[in-house]
Scaffold this active site. Structure first.
Site, mmCIF file in Angstrom:
data_model
loop_
_atom_site.group_PDB
_atom_site.id
_atom_site.type_symbol
_atom_site.label_atom_id
_atom_site.label_comp_id
_atom_site.label_asym_id
_atom_site.label_seq_id
_atom_site.Cartn_x
_atom_site.Cartn_y
_atom_site.Cartn_z
ATOM 1 N N CYS A 58 89.668 30.261 100.711
ATOM 2 C CA CYS A 58 90.053 31.933 99.743
ATOM 3 C C CYS A 58 89.918 31.931 98.148
ATOM 4 C CB CYS A 58 91.251 32.162 100.159
ATOM 5 S SG CYS A 58 92.567 30.808 99.724
ATOM 6 N N ALA A 61 92.251 29.102 96.317
ATOM 7 C CA ALA A 61 91.196 27.959 96.715
ATOM 8 C C ALA A 61 90.762 27.553 95.130
ATOM 9 C CB ALA A 61 90.907 27.510 97.520
ATOM 10 N N ARG A 92 90.477 16.944 96.393
ATOM 11 C CA ARG A 92 89.056 17.614 97.043
ATOM 12 C C ARG A 92 88.850 16.490 95.686
ATOM 13 N NH1 ARG A 92 88.331 21.252 91.938
ATOM 14 N NH2 ARG A 92 85.760 21.761 91.580
ATOM 15 N N HIS A 191 86.872 31.945 91.156
ATOM 16 C CA HIS A 191 86.593 31.487 90.115
ATOM 17 C C HIS A 191 86.617 32.089 88.597
ATOM 18 C CE1 HIS A 191 83.502 28.951 93.086
ATOM 19 N NE2 HIS A 191 85.081 28.010 92.679
#
Ligand code: ICE
Length: 537
Positions: A58, A61, A92, A191
């Protein structure tokens, strides 16, 4: 088990036949059998089809997890139910160094407002303010980032207003992100949101440049499995000064003075191209893509950086470093090559690794039969110069495109357009088609936002020697008797970037594909009866 030769076009046909008509029509545009010619067009960065099992994540994230997550001394406070924080906590494998007196490290902590029903009904802003004050009192951070999860957008809590108020009250840099999970079609929207906030609130706040002759920023490097540590080692050996990494193991101060660098090199273009472009417009810093995944690719990228600076001393140093490092790489490859050559890989990862890791496999003599991104855009497949980012991004709804202007006092063009063009002509820049497709062979299957069903069909029909994806796919695939390498977290391995990283990768892949365990596995459905469902038409 021998490989079944099946024409990829027939594979595609078979898969599409299983879908309802409308679904098949849409998936048809996202699956491409490469004919070896460029340009090619693929449909990407569009909504996943409801009901299809996608590997995507999503927007939250992409923002909290990917871009800001690896920063060590910004407190990342998540406004939302605890699960969003808990499941994004250290999964991660972005690595970091221990704290020092000058530089804190909060990476081990998990900060959340832990929203409850009453906050959803009556609003959560008060609780958020309380959490900011509390975290400030306990940790005295230099900076706090507030991340929105889905309910925040749904109930209308204003994280930006809270950030402004708290910044005033506490006197440190506090900023909010409207990165609600549902916002875009994938992580990619997150991002972009993260890039915008970095540009608005962080980059350019500190004009003190570090010492150094050749100053660069490394963009889109998140230090997964220690990749950035290996690159830092190489840069230092070459005499390059790293002003900041976005954002593996980096500090808020490094971000704030990123604009003092002479050049931005971009490792993962997908997640950070917006910062690169905005820094170029505002400060005149040019950028180009690099790829430090693969020993040859690393050598090529170092030469490209040296060529950019047009300095004989640097070029000579870089050649020395390459020669030294390559000696070790060559030895490693000679040992594993006979065991890995001729094998087949498939790669399905987020937005750049499904491309970059093909280099490492080809160094092992392996071919990539099929690859695709979860959330790449068309430019990541087709080439950045063919499809300008802004045009590709028109599909991402709700994401603000910042208007950036040149900062007249600090704008210093490092090279003129003509000089850049001359460097490009020399091969310093990348070719026209710098996406995944141009590097793939004729007959390869390129699949965007692969569904679980398509993945199973790839494995069932082609039996690759290795499948690369993430934790969601890992155990299903391994139960089918095919080893799966996680390319998101690297399983427990890494670094895989640079020269030492390449050697690690060669050895890990050799071990994975040549162990006899896979031949002994029988999937549960091979020995027990199963119930199968058909898609309706
Ligand atoms: Fe780029 Mo997981 Fe994204 Fe990076 Fe890339 Fe992947 Fe995401 Fe990870 C990604 S696009 S999906 S920032 S492929 S978290 S390189 S592995 S570090």
């Amino acid at each position: 088990m021998g490989k079944i030769e099946i024409d990829p076009l027939r594979w595609k046909e078979e898969v599409l036949k299983k879908y309802p008509k409308k679904v098949a029509k849409k998936r048809d545009k996202g699956i491409l059998v490469h004919d070896g010619e460029m340009p090619k067009q693929i449909m990407a960065n569009v909504r996943s089809i409801p009901g299809i099992i996608t590997a995507r994540g999503c927007t939250y994230a992409g923002c909290k997890g990917v871009v800001l997550g690896p920063t060590r001394d910004i407190i990342n406070l998540v406004h939302g139910p605890i699960g969003c924080s808990f499941y994004a906590w250290l999964t991660r494998r972005n690595q970091t160094l221990p704290p020092t007196p000058e530089s804190e490290n909060f990476m081990n902590y998990c900060f959340s407002t832990d929203m409850q029903d009453s906050n959803i009904v009556f609003g959560g802003e008060l609780k958020l303010k309380q959490a900011v004050r509390e975290v400030f009192e306990i940790f005295k951070p230099k900076s706090i980032g507030i991340f929105s999860t889905c309910p925040v957008g749904l109930i209308g809590d204003d994280v930006h207003a809270v950030a402004r108020e708290m910044k005033e009250e506490l006197g440190i840099n506090i900023f909010g992100f409207s990165c609600e999970g549902y916002k875009g079609v994938s992580q990619s929207a997150g991002h972009h949101i993260a890039n915008n906030t970095l540009m608005k609130h962080v980059i350019g706040r500190n004009d003190t440049a570090p010492e150094g002759k050749y100053k660069i920023n490394m963009l889109g490097e998140y230090n997964i499995g220690g990749d950035a540590f290996e690159l830092e080692r190489i840069f230092e050996k070459c005499g390059l000064t790293l002003v900041s990494s976005f954002s593996g193991n980096s500090t808020i101060e490094q971000f704030e003075r990123a604009h003092t660098a002479d050049l931005n090199v971009i490792m993962c273009h997908r997640s950070i191209n917006y910062v690169a472009e905005m820094m170029e417009t505002k400060f005149g810093i040019p950028w180009f893509k690099v790829n430090f995944i693969g020993a040859d690719a690393s050598a090529k990228s170092l030469r490209r950086i040296a060529e950019y600076f047009e300095d004989a001393e640097l070029m000579a140093r870089v050649e020395e470093v390459i020669a030294e490092e390559m000696a070790i790489v060559k030895e490693a490859i000679e040992t594993v090559y006979p065991r890995t050559t001729g094998k087949v890989a498939m790669l399905f990862v987020g937005g750049s690794r499904a491309h970059h890791y093909q280099e490492l496999f080809s160094e092992l003599g392996m071919s990539t039969l099929s690859a695709g991104y979860e959330f790449g855009h068309r430019d990541d497949y087709e080439g950045r110069r063919v499809i300008p980012t802004i045009q590709v991004d028109a599909d991402s709804r709700n994401i603000e495109v910042l208007t950036i202007e040149a900062d007249e006092t600090r704008y210093r063009p490092r090279k003129t357009d003509e000089e850049i063009a001359a460097l490009n002509a020399k091969g310093c820049g990348f070719g026209e088609y710098d996406g995944m497709m141009a590097d793939m062979a004729k007959g390869a299957l390129i699949i965007d936002d692969i569904s679980h069903y398509e993945m199973e069909k790839l494995i069932e029909i082609y039996h690759p020697d290795i499948f690369c994806a993430g934790i969601k796919e890992k155990y299903c695939v391994q139960k089918m008797g095919i080893p799966l390498k996680q390319l998101h977290s690297y399983d427990y391995g890494g670094p895989y970037a640079g020269f030492e990283g390449a050697v690690n990768f060669y050895n890990d892949i050799d071990m994975m594909i040549n162990t006899s365990i896979w031949k002994m596995i029988k999937a549960p459905w091979q020995v027990e009866p199963v119930i199968e469902a058909e898609y309706g038409v």
